[in-house]
Design a protein around this motif. Structure first.
Motif, mmCIF file in Angstrom:
data_model
loop_
_atom_site.group_PDB
_atom_site.id
_atom_site.type_symbol
_atom_site.label_atom_id
_atom_site.label_comp_id
_atom_site.label_asym_id
_atom_site.label_seq_id
_atom_site.Cartn_x
_atom_site.Cartn_y
_atom_site.Cartn_z
ATOM 1 N N MET A 1 0.852 -1.178 0.000
ATOM 2 C CA MET A 1 0.000 0.000 0.000
ATOM 3 C C MET A 1 0.892 1.233 0.000
ATOM 4 S SD MET A 1 -3.040 1.136 2.603
ATOM 5 C CE MET A 1 -4.181 -0.006 1.878
ATOM 6 N N ASP A 2 0.469 2.234 -0.734
ATOM 7 C CA ASP A 2 1.212 3.490 -0.751
ATOM 8 C C ASP A 2 0.434 4.553 0.026
ATOM 9 O OD1 ASP A 2 -0.847 4.413 -2.408
ATOM 10 O OD2 ASP A 2 0.334 4.200 -4.227
ATOM 11 N N ILE A 3 1.052 5.701 0.187
ATOM 12 C CA ILE A 3 0.452 6.757 1.002
ATOM 13 C C ILE A 3 -0.896 7.218 0.448
ATOM 14 C CG2 ILE A 3 1.677 8.662 -0.130
ATOM 15 C CD1 ILE A 3 1.891 9.918 2.726
ATOM 16 N N GLN A 4 -1.032 7.290 -0.875
ATOM 17 C CA GLN A 4 -2.290 7.747 -1.471
ATOM 18 C C GLN A 4 -3.439 6.788 -1.149
ATOM 19 O OE1 GLN A 4 -2.270 10.802 -2.697
ATOM 20 N NE2 GLN A 4 -4.474 10.664 -2.823
ATOM 21 N N ASN A 5 -3.187 5.478 -1.245
ATOM 22 C CA ASN A 5 -4.218 4.491 -0.901
ATOM 23 C C ASN A 5 -4.553 4.531 0.586
ATOM 24 O OD1 ASN A 5 -4.792 3.405 -3.451
ATOM 25 N ND2 ASN A 5 -2.928 2.186 -3.372
ATOM 26 N N ALA A 6 -3.549 4.776 1.424
ATOM 27 C CA ALA A 6 -3.804 4.889 2.865
ATOM 28 C C ALA A 6 -4.686 6.102 3.154
ATOM 29 C CB ALA A 6 -2.480 4.989 3.624
ATOM 30 N N ILE A 7 -4.412 7.214 2.488
ATOM 31 C CA ILE A 7 -5.223 8.421 2.674
ATOM 32 C C ILE A 7 -6.667 8.169 2.243
ATOM 33 C CG2 ILE A 7 -5.594 10.774 1.802
ATOM 34 C CD1 ILE A 7 -2.495 11.009 1.715
ATOM 35 N N ILE A 8 -6.858 7.494 1.123
ATOM 36 C CA ILE A 8 -8.216 7.184 0.648
ATOM 37 C C ILE A 8 -8.945 6.305 1.657
ATOM 38 C CG2 ILE A 8 -9.499 5.911 -1.125
ATOM 39 C CD1 ILE A 8 -7.315 6.925 -3.131
ATOM 40 N N ALA A 9 -8.263 5.297 2.182
ATOM 41 C CA ALA A 9 -8.891 4.391 3.155
ATOM 42 C C ALA A 9 -9.249 5.133 4.439
ATOM 43 C CB ALA A 9 -7.958 3.216 3.456
ATOM 44 N N PHE A 10 -8.307 5.904 4.966
ATOM 45 C CA PHE A 10 -8.592 6.635 6.201
ATOM 46 C C PHE A 10 -9.667 7.695 5.993
ATOM 47 C CE2 PHE A 10 -4.310 5.160 7.644
ATOM 48 C CZ PHE A 10 -4.785 4.406 8.711
ATOM 49 N N ALA B 1 -12.178 7.454 3.950
ATOM 50 C CA ALA B 1 -13.464 6.754 3.909
ATOM 51 C C ALA B 1 -13.946 6.413 5.310
ATOM 52 C CB ALA B 1 -13.337 5.485 3.066
ATOM 53 N N LEU B 2 -13.033 6.123 6.212
ATOM 54 C CA LEU B 2 -13.414 5.762 7.587
ATOM 55 C C LEU B 2 -13.641 6.981 8.479
ATOM 56 C CD1 LEU B 2 -10.930 2.822 8.143
ATOM 57 C CD2 LEU B 2 -13.411 2.663 7.823
ATOM 58 N N ALA B 3 -13.277 8.157 8.012
ATOM 59 C CA ALA B 3 -13.353 9.365 8.821
ATOM 60 C C ALA B 3 -14.734 10.003 8.779
ATOM 61 C CB ALA B 3 -12.279 10.358 8.375
ATOM 62 N N GLN B 4 -15.745 9.172 8.890
ATOM 63 C CA GLN B 4 -17.135 9.650 8.904
ATOM 64 C C GLN B 4 -17.921 8.645 9.745
ATOM 65 O OE1 GLN B 4 -20.225 8.595 7.652
ATOM 66 N NE2 GLN B 4 -21.206 10.589 7.944
ATOM 67 N N GLU B 5 -18.759 9.125 10.636
ATOM 68 C CA GLU B 5 -19.412 8.271 11.630
ATOM 69 C C GLU B 5 -20.206 7.116 11.032
ATOM 70 O OE1 GLU B 5 -22.469 8.619 15.422
ATOM 71 O OE2 GLU B 5 -21.806 10.439 14.410
ATOM 72 N N THR B 6 -21.063 7.382 10.066
ATOM 73 C CA THR B 6 -21.894 6.319 9.488
ATOM 74 C C THR B 6 -21.032 5.260 8.817
ATOM 75 O OG1 THR B 6 -23.729 7.844 9.135
ATOM 76 C CG2 THR B 6 -23.721 5.824 7.813
ATOM 77 N N ARG B 7 -20.027 5.686 8.061
ATOM 78 C CA ARG B 7 -19.158 4.725 7.379
ATOM 79 C C ARG B 7 -18.363 3.902 8.381
ATOM 80 N NH1 ARG B 7 -18.939 9.024 3.481
ATOM 81 N NH2 ARG B 7 -17.002 9.873 4.293
ATOM 82 N N LEU B 8 -17.889 4.534 9.436
ATOM 83 C CA LEU B 8 -17.143 3.800 10.452
ATOM 84 C C LEU B 8 -18.043 2.787 11.157
ATOM 85 C CD1 LEU B 8 -14.423 3.408 11.811
ATOM 86 C CD2 LEU B 8 -15.025 5.245 13.402
#
Length: 120
Positions: free
Chosen positions: A1-10, A12-19
């Motif tokens: 995984m590279d930094i860009q994919n990590a940013i996309i994943a985090f 996506a999780l940085a929202q209450e409903t999605r988490l």
């Protein structure tokens, strides 16, 4: 995984409903959950939930499959492992945490160390 994919994943999780939905899917394991059950447990309209599930899917954190008329969502455990490994390898000090594969070569182990280098 590279930094860009990590940013996309985090992101996506940085929202209450999605988490919350992601946590439910992790807890459901490989059998997953139908979209309707997720919607019901979160007390959310199907169209609103679809938006959030699409964000998690685009980030690679969840996957979906059709089962008759239902769509079943599951957590992508391989992607989760990649994200955790990225964090351990790029954001932690070697003297505090490490990743390794078990003796059988089947499980990844994350070890956290105390200041005296004892695993806890």
């Amino acid at each position: 995984m590279d930094i860009q994919n990590a940013i996309i994943a985090f992101s996506a999780l940085a929202q209450e409903t999605r988490l919350q939905a992601f946590r439910m899917l992790v807890e459901a394991g490989s059998s997953g959950l139908p979209a309707g059950a997720i919607s019901e447990q979160l007390s959310m309209a199907h169209n609103s939930l679809s938006f959030h599930l699409a964000q998690l899917t685009e980030a690679g954190l969840i996957e979906s499959r059709k089962d008759g008329r239902q769509i079943i969502y599951t957590a992508s455990f391989e992607r989760i492992r990649e994200l955790i490994r990225y964090m351990v390898e790029n954001c932690c000090r070697d003297d505090e945490v490490s990743c390794r594969i078990d003796a059988k070569g089947s499980k990844e182990i994350i070890e956290f160390f105390t200041k005296d280098r004892e695993c806890c």
